[in-house]
Write a protein that holds these residues in place. Structure first.
Motif, short mmCIF file in Angstrom:
data_model
loop_
_atom_site.label_atom_id
_atom_site.label_comp_id
_atom_site.label_asym_id
_atom_site.label_seq_id
_atom_site.Cartn_x
_atom_site.Cartn_y
_atom_site.Cartn_z
N MET A 39 0.82 -1.26 -0.10
CA MET A 39 0.34 -0.25 -0.11
C MET A 39 0.88 1.15 0.10
SD MET A 39 -1.14 2.63 2.32
CE MET A 39 -0.59 2.12 3.73
N LYS A 40 0.56 2.35 -1.22
CA LYS A 40 1.47 3.18 -0.94
C LYS A 40 0.55 4.56 -0.62
CE LYS A 40 4.84 5.70 -3.33
NZ LYS A 40 5.25 6.76 -2.73
N PRO A 41 1.01 5.57 -0.41
CA PRO A 41 -0.01 6.68 0.05
C PRO A 41 0.45 7.23 -0.95
CG PRO A 41 1.18 6.03 2.00
CD PRO A 41 1.47 5.66 1.16
N LEU A 42 -1.15 8.23 -1.81
CA LEU A 42 -0.51 9.46 -2.99
C LEU A 42 -0.65 10.48 -2.12
CD1 LEU A 42 -2.89 7.25 -4.58
CD2 LEU A 42 -0.81 6.92 -4.80
N ARG A 43 0.84 11.04 -2.58
CA ARG A 43 0.44 12.79 -2.81
C ARG A 43 0.50 13.16 -3.29
NH1 ARG A 43 3.54 9.66 0.05
NH2 ARG A 43 3.90 10.42 2.42
N PRO A 44 -0.49 14.61 -3.32
CA PRO A 44 -1.22 16.39 -4.52
C PRO A 44 -0.34 15.41 -6.43
CG PRO A 44 -1.88 16.57 -2.32
CD PRO A 44 -0.46 15.06 -2.00
N GLU A 45 1.20 15.61 -5.31
CA GLU A 45 2.32 16.39 -6.41
C GLU A 45 2.88 14.73 -7.40
OE1 GLU A 45 4.49 14.71 -2.52
OE2 GLU A 45 2.58 16.05 -2.76
N GLN A 46 1.57 13.51 -7.38
CA GLN A 46 2.07 12.50 -7.90
C GLN A 46 0.47 12.30 -8.51
OE1 GLN A 46 2.07 9.85 -4.41
NE2 GLN A 46 4.04 9.77 -4.96
N LEU A 47 -0.28 13.60 -9.05
CA LEU A 47 -1.25 13.48 -9.66
C LEU A 47 -1.52 12.76 -10.57
CD1 LEU A 47 -4.71 13.83 -9.66
CD2 LEU A 47 -3.70 16.07 -10.27
N GLY A 48 -0.52 13.68 -12.06
CA GLY A 48 -0.15 13.31 -13.14
C GLY A 48 0.17 11.90 -13.02
N TRP A 88 -5.35 -3.03 -9.69
CA TRP A 88 -4.61 -1.81 -9.04
C TRP A 88 -5.82 -1.83 -8.46
CZ3 TRP A 88 0.84 1.35 -10.24
CH2 TRP A 88 1.17 0.03 -10.46
N HIS A 89 -5.50 -1.15 -7.08
CA HIS A 89 -6.79 -1.06 -5.42
C HIS A 89 -6.77 0.49 -5.69
CE1 HIS A 89 -8.39 -4.80 -6.02
NE2 HIS A 89 -7.96 -5.46 -5.45
N TRP A 90 -7.41 1.56 -5.91
CA TRP A 90 -7.08 3.25 -5.53
C TRP A 90 -8.32 3.50 -4.82
CZ3 TRP A 90 -3.01 4.93 -8.36
CH2 TRP A 90 -2.99 4.65 -9.51
N ARG A 91 -7.67 4.60 -3.65
CA ARG A 91 -9.45 5.16 -3.11
C ARG A 91 -8.16 6.72 -2.49
NH1 ARG A 91 -8.06 4.25 3.38
NH2 ARG A 91 -9.97 5.64 3.91
N PHE A 92 -9.26 7.04 -3.00
CA PHE A 92 -9.33 8.46 -3.32
C PHE A 92 -9.81 9.43 -2.09
CE2 PHE A 92 -8.40 7.38 -7.63
CZ PHE A 92 -7.21 7.58 -7.66
N PHE A 93 -9.23 10.66 -1.46
CA PHE A 93 -9.54 11.31 -0.49
C PHE A 93 -9.78 12.78 -0.49
CE2 PHE A 93 -5.73 8.61 2.08
CZ PHE A 93 -6.54 7.68 1.92
N PRO A 94 -11.13 13.05 0.53
CA PRO A 94 -11.67 14.30 -0.12
C PRO A 94 -10.09 15.14 -0.13
CG PRO A 94 -12.77 13.04 1.75
CD PRO A 94 -11.37 12.33 1.26
N GLU A 95 -10.88 16.64 -1.52
CA GLU A 95 -10.29 17.89 -1.08
C GLU A 95 -10.03 18.19 0.28
OE1 GLU A 95 -10.45 21.52 -3.09
OE2 GLU A 95 -11.62 20.29 -4.11
N GLY A 96 -8.63 18.27 0.29
CA GLY A 96 -8.52 19.45 0.87
C GLY A 96 -7.01 18.42 2.58
N SER A 97 -7.53 16.93 1.81
CA SER A 97 -6.48 15.72 2.81
C SER A 97 -5.64 15.99 2.18
CB SER A 97 -7.55 14.10 2.40
OG SER A 97 -8.61 14.48 2.87
N HIS A 98 -4.20 15.77 3.91
CA HIS A 98 -3.01 16.02 4.07
C HIS A 98 -2.71 14.95 2.30
CE1 HIS A 98 1.21 15.56 4.86
NE2 HIS A 98 1.20 14.63 4.93
N LEU A 99 -2.93 13.95 2.44
CA LEU A 99 -3.18 12.65 0.89
C LEU A 99 -3.92 12.67 -0.10
CD1 LEU A 99 -1.45 10.02 3.52
CD2 LEU A 99 -0.08 11.64 2.07
N THR A 157 -3.76 0.18 -3.80
CA THR A 157 -2.69 -0.86 -3.22
C THR A 157 -2.68 -2.42 -4.27
OG1 THR A 157 -4.41 -0.07 -0.84
CG2 THR A 157 -3.72 -3.00 -1.47
N VAL A 158 -1.61 -2.18 -4.46
CA VAL A 158 -1.43 -3.89 -4.77
C VAL A 158 -1.50 -5.08 -4.24
CG1 VAL A 158 0.20 -4.21 -7.37
CG2 VAL A 158 -0.31 -1.89 -6.45
N LEU A 159 -2.21 -5.82 -5.01
CA LEU A 159 -1.93 -7.25 -4.36
C LEU A 159 -1.19 -8.59 -5.20
CD1 LEU A 159 -5.88 -7.73 -3.91
CD2 LEU A 159 -4.10 -6.85 -2.22
N GLY A 160 -0.30 -8.99 -4.49
CA GLY A 160 0.47 -9.57 -5.01
C GLY A 160 0.55 -11.18 -4.11
N PRO A 161 1.38 -11.90 -4.40
CA PRO A 161 1.49 -13.44 -3.97
C PRO A 161 1.50 -13.25 -2.27
CG PRO A 161 3.35 -12.87 -5.37
CD PRO A 161 2.63 -11.97 -5.23
#
Length: 155
Positions: A110-119, A131-142, A147-151
């Protein structure tokens, strides 16, 4: 009381970079982490989820870093890789409802996504449908989490 499978966190400059489930430690370290966590759990009166964080030195020494009550960012990996989420577990425990045994379905990162990674996210979301994406409301720190599943233990 239930001890969830240990996760491993990579932190840089006090920010979580990624979380791995299961933790990449040898079985004696994993057993000791579980023993300490159970011992702590037997001594506290909190109802609900809590986290025991550890430091593991290069020499193999294990130290308790901190105890944290309630949900913890790194435990978000359980949502995709196990049979439940930390939020469901916490709410059920606080309400006094039965809590199911957590089973790991797959290993995961699982990797946190930061605003600068939007592109980069905008590109990857188009080409990585599993891949499993989860997005937070605008104004959140992240910006969200990936999350990427594997063996894992479930395979």
């Amino acid at each position: 009381m239930q001890v969830l499978p240990a996760v491993e966190n990579k932190v840089a400059q006090h920010e979580l970079q990624y979380t791995i489930l299961p933790a990449q430690v040898d079985s004696t370290v994993a057993d000791e982490m579980e023993r300490i966590t159970r011992k702590v759990g037997e001594q506290i009166t909190q109802i609900g989820l809590f986290t025991v964080e550890f430091f593991l030195t290069n020499e193999g020494n294990l130290y308790v870093k901190r105890l944290s009550p309630g949900p913890h960012q790194s435990a978000d990996v359980y949502t995709t890789a196990t049979t439940t989420s930390q939020y469901t577990l916490h709410m059920r425990a606080v309400c006094g409802w039965p809590v199911a045994e957590v089973r790991v379905m797959d290993g995961a990162v699982m990797k946190p996504l930061r605003p600068e990674q939007l592109g980069a996210v905008s590109v990857q979301i188009q080409i990585k449908p599993d891949w499993h994406w989860r997005f937070f409301p605008e104004g959140s720190h992240l910006y969200g989490e990936l999350t990427v599943l594997g063996p894992g233990q479930g395979n």
